[in-house]
Motif scaffolding. Structure first.
Motif, mmCIF file in Angstrom:
data_model
loop_
_atom_site.group_PDB
_atom_site.id
_atom_site.type_symbol
_atom_site.label_atom_id
_atom_site.label_comp_id
_atom_site.label_asym_id
_atom_site.label_seq_id
_atom_site.Cartn_x
_atom_site.Cartn_y
_atom_site.Cartn_z
ATOM 1 N N LEU A 45 -38.174 34.574 87.748
ATOM 2 C CA LEU A 45 -38.263 35.953 87.274
ATOM 3 C C LEU A 45 -39.613 36.278 86.647
ATOM 4 O O LEU A 45 -40.021 37.429 86.618
ATOM 5 C CB LEU A 45 -37.153 36.236 86.262
ATOM 6 N N ILE A 46 -40.290 35.261 86.103
ATOM 7 C CA ILE A 46 -41.564 35.494 85.434
ATOM 8 C C ILE A 46 -42.683 34.886 86.273
ATOM 9 O O ILE A 46 -42.671 33.690 86.561
ATOM 10 C CB ILE A 46 -41.575 34.899 84.021
ATOM 11 N N VAL A 65 -51.901 36.597 82.137
ATOM 12 C CA VAL A 65 -51.135 37.827 82.323
ATOM 13 C C VAL A 65 -49.853 37.436 83.043
ATOM 14 O O VAL A 65 -49.886 36.987 84.203
ATOM 15 C CB VAL A 65 -51.898 38.880 83.137
ATOM 16 N N PHE A 66 -48.719 37.533 82.340
ATOM 17 C CA PHE A 66 -47.414 37.251 82.916
ATOM 18 C C PHE A 66 -46.744 38.563 83.307
ATOM 19 O O PHE A 66 -46.966 39.598 82.675
ATOM 20 C CB PHE A 66 -46.514 36.510 81.932
ATOM 21 N N ARG A 67 -45.895 38.498 84.317
ATOM 22 C CA ARG A 67 -45.130 39.676 84.713
ATOM 23 C C ARG A 67 -43.668 39.304 84.889
ATOM 24 O O ARG A 67 -43.337 38.348 85.589
ATOM 25 C CB ARG A 67 -45.664 40.289 86.019
ATOM 26 N N ASN A 68 -42.830 40.065 84.230
ATOM 27 C CA ASN A 68 -41.385 39.942 84.412
ATOM 28 C C ASN A 68 -40.988 40.852 85.570
ATOM 29 O O ASN A 68 -41.038 42.081 85.464
ATOM 30 C CB ASN A 68 -40.675 40.355 83.117
ATOM 31 N N ASP A 69 -40.621 40.248 86.689
ATOM 32 C CA ASP A 69 -40.301 41.021 87.891
ATOM 33 C C ASP A 69 -38.851 41.465 87.960
ATOM 34 O O ASP A 69 -38.418 42.016 88.976
ATOM 35 C CB ASP A 69 -40.636 40.196 89.140
ATOM 36 N N SER A 70 -38.105 41.242 86.887
ATOM 37 C CA SER A 70 -36.694 41.611 86.908
ATOM 38 C C SER A 70 -36.488 42.967 86.248
ATOM 39 O O SER A 70 -37.387 43.522 85.608
ATOM 40 C CB SER A 70 -35.860 40.555 86.188
ATOM 41 N N ASP A 71 -35.282 43.489 86.388
ATOM 42 C CA ASP A 71 -34.934 44.776 85.787
ATOM 43 C C ASP A 71 -34.341 44.625 84.393
ATOM 44 O O ASP A 71 -33.815 45.595 83.840
ATOM 45 C CB ASP A 71 -33.933 45.517 86.682
ATOM 46 N N THR A 198 -40.053 32.439 69.748
ATOM 47 C CA THR A 198 -39.322 33.244 70.725
ATOM 48 C C THR A 198 -40.209 34.403 71.159
ATOM 49 O O THR A 198 -40.978 34.942 70.362
ATOM 50 C CB THR A 198 -38.002 33.782 70.148
ATOM 51 N N MET A 199 -40.068 34.791 72.424
ATOM 52 C CA MET A 199 -40.940 35.816 72.974
ATOM 53 C C MET A 199 -40.149 36.693 73.930
ATOM 54 O O MET A 199 -39.283 36.220 74.665
ATOM 55 C CB MET A 199 -42.112 35.149 73.699
ATOM 56 N N THR A 200 -40.465 37.983 73.909
ATOM 57 C CA THR A 200 -39.777 38.950 74.752
ATOM 58 C C THR A 200 -40.687 39.397 75.888
ATOM 59 O O THR A 200 -41.838 39.789 75.659
ATOM 60 C CB THR A 200 -39.359 40.178 73.933
ATOM 61 N N PHE A 201 -40.155 39.329 77.115
ATOM 62 C CA PHE A 201 -40.857 39.800 78.300
ATOM 63 C C PHE A 201 -40.178 41.092 78.771
ATOM 64 O O PHE A 201 -39.052 41.058 79.271
ATOM 65 C CB PHE A 201 -40.810 38.739 79.400
ATOM 66 N N ALA A 205 -42.649 44.578 83.770
ATOM 67 C CA ALA A 205 -43.882 44.860 83.034
ATOM 68 C C ALA A 205 -44.711 43.589 82.871
ATOM 69 O O ALA A 205 -44.211 42.467 82.979
ATOM 70 C CB ALA A 205 -43.560 45.458 81.666
ATOM 71 N N GLU A 206 -46.007 43.794 82.608
ATOM 72 C CA GLU A 206 -46.927 42.707 82.337
ATOM 73 C C GLU A 206 -47.070 42.520 80.826
ATOM 74 O O GLU A 206 -46.881 43.453 80.051
ATOM 75 C CB GLU A 206 -48.313 43.014 82.922
ATOM 76 N N ILE A 207 -47.414 41.292 80.449
ATOM 77 C CA ILE A 207 -47.747 41.020 79.054
ATOM 78 C C ILE A 207 -48.871 39.990 79.035
ATOM 79 O O ILE A 207 -48.855 39.016 79.791
ATOM 80 C CB ILE A 207 -46.527 40.530 78.245
ATOM 81 N N ALA A 208 -49.876 40.244 78.192
ATOM 82 C CA ALA A 208 -51.023 39.347 78.065
ATOM 83 C C ALA A 208 -50.770 38.362 76.933
ATOM 84 O O ALA A 208 -50.319 38.742 75.846
ATOM 85 C CB ALA A 208 -52.289 40.149 77.799
ATOM 86 N N VAL A 209 -51.065 37.088 77.199
ATOM 87 C CA VAL A 209 -50.889 36.024 76.211
ATOM 88 C C VAL A 209 -52.189 35.238 76.137
ATOM 89 O O VAL A 209 -52.788 34.916 77.169
ATOM 90 C CB VAL A 209 -49.726 35.087 76.584
ATOM 91 N N ARG A 210 -52.631 34.961 74.935
ATOM 92 C CA ARG A 210 -53.824 34.138 74.749
ATOM 93 C C ARG A 210 -53.526 33.035 73.755
ATOM 94 O O ARG A 210 -52.876 33.260 72.736
ATOM 95 C CB ARG A 210 -54.992 34.978 74.223
ATOM 96 N N HIS A 211 -53.966 31.831 74.080
ATOM 97 C CA HIS A 211 -53.947 30.798 73.053
ATOM 98 C C HIS A 211 -55.268 30.053 73.089
ATOM 99 O O HIS A 211 -55.980 30.038 74.095
ATOM 100 C CB HIS A 211 -52.746 29.848 73.205
ATOM 101 N N ARG A 212 -55.597 29.475 71.954
ATOM 102 C CA ARG A 212 -56.859 28.749 71.830
ATOM 103 C C ARG A 212 -56.686 27.579 70.867
ATOM 104 O O ARG A 212 -55.797 27.579 70.017
ATOM 105 C CB ARG A 212 -57.984 29.673 71.352
ATOM 106 N N TYR A 213 -57.539 26.592 71.033
ATOM 107 C CA TYR A 213 -57.545 25.468 70.114
ATOM 108 C C TYR A 213 -58.852 24.700 70.265
ATOM 109 O O TYR A 213 -59.618 24.911 71.216
ATOM 110 C CB TYR A 213 -56.343 24.531 70.356
#
Length: 340
Positions: A45-46, A65-71, A198-201, A205-213
């Protein structure tokens, strides 16, 4: 990151298999420990539409950039597994950037907002979870605040120490005359650390995620891949891991020959990035971009990649469409040093 809809126990069991420690090669070598990116438990789905992976000796930064392709809205647990730390005083030195629980300085944001993840730490010895045993003994799980120091056993009986030794949790010597365990008692477990949240998709819709270390970059005083053996002048393991070609080796040779009186020569730095464990989303990565920054024009860099282009004085780039990661990333930096 790991996306899982089941409970945290199943999550941790899955993600803690993701990263390990590379052994030190010599007394004057610091071993790198390979961390990675967001590891998605199998999902239809993602999808990952874009990933930009930036690797340097100072920072690893990943933009997705992740996209949840479900309804429907999908809410899942997301996790970032830190590299395992083998707490072995005889096992060599590791290039840990900072001696604290968040030893890579990991941070994450989603949709432009900072996320404060929770910390999960467990201790393992001989493949067995010994967290509860250490807690009962009053021994902290993480030795990173006081790395390499012996364990305070003043509150432990000889029987308790003997049990910890028998289970491979600690190292301890016995007095030859009395048979009693004597200080120092040294830690011997493996520390497994995971950040999770916990994270909501949102639906469709698309959602941008960034992580760094800050990466745990290994290093050596000198160039270990040059063996000095005329029959095999370059270490074959390095050639395989970093795809060192003739042009790179020629450049190393030229740099060494032209080093002036103000130079103290060249050393190597090694960075590992766990890329393959992340390939669990729906389909391939639509648009993958890798940027490697060698940090200075004095430095050289070698890594495995196809169609790599030089995009700046210190940066190199590889782009792929519909990309499936098939191997982890290993980057070798040859670092020039100056007295000035």
């Amino acid at each position: 990151m790991v996306f899982l809809s089941q409970g945290i126990r199943g999550l941790i069991a899955a993600v803690l298999l993701c990263a390990g420690i590379m052994p030190a090669q010599a007394n004057d070598s610091m071993a790198e420990i390979g961390a990675g990116g967001l590891v998605l438990a199998r999902s239809d789905l993602i999808a990952m539409e874009k990933e930009t992976l930036y690797l340097s000796m100072d920072e690893v930064r990943v933009d997705y950039v992740f996209r949840n392709d479900s309804d429907r809205v999908i809410e899942t647990v997301v996790a970032f597994p830190m590299p395992d730390i083998k707490v072995d005083p005889y096992g060599g030195d590791w290039a840990i950037p900072r001696y604290e629980d968040n030893f890579l300085g990991f941070s994450v944001e989603a949709g432009g907002r900072r996320i404060e993840p929770r910390l999960q730490q467990r201790a393992y010895a001989a493949g067995v979870d010994v967290t509860a045993m250490l807690e009962v003994a009053g021994i902290g799980l993480s030795p990173l605040d006081d790395f390499g120091s012996p364990i305070d056993t003043s509150g432990l009986s000889q029987a308790a120490i003997a049990d910890l030794v028998a289970r491979g949790v600690v190292f301890a010597n016995r007095d030859a005359a009395t048979g009693r365990y004597i200080d120092p008692v040294e830690p011997a477990w493996t520390l497994k650390t995971t950040y999770w949240w916990t994270m909501t998709f949102p639906a469709n819709a698309e959602i941008a995620v960034r992580h760094r270390y800050q990466p745990a970059v290994g290093g050596s005083a000198g160039l270990f891949f040059l063996t000095g053996d005329p029959a095999q002048p370059v270490d074959s393991g390095y050639v395989q891991d970093y795809c060192m070609d003739r042009s790179f080796l020629n450049a190393v040779e030229r740099r060494q020959k032209t080093a002036d009186a103000n130079s103290i020569g060249y050393t190597e730095a090694r960075l590992s990035y766990v890329l393959t464990t992340g390939a669990n989303w729906a389909g391939p990565i639509g648009d993958f971009r890798l940027v490697v920054d060698k940090g200075s024009t004095k430095n050289l860099v070698s890594f495995c990649g196809e169609g790599v282009k030089k995009t700046g004085p210190t940066t190199f780039e590889m782009r792929k469409k519909d990309f499936w990661p098939e191997r982890d990333m290993h980057v070798l930096f040859v670092v020039g040093h100056s007295l000035q």
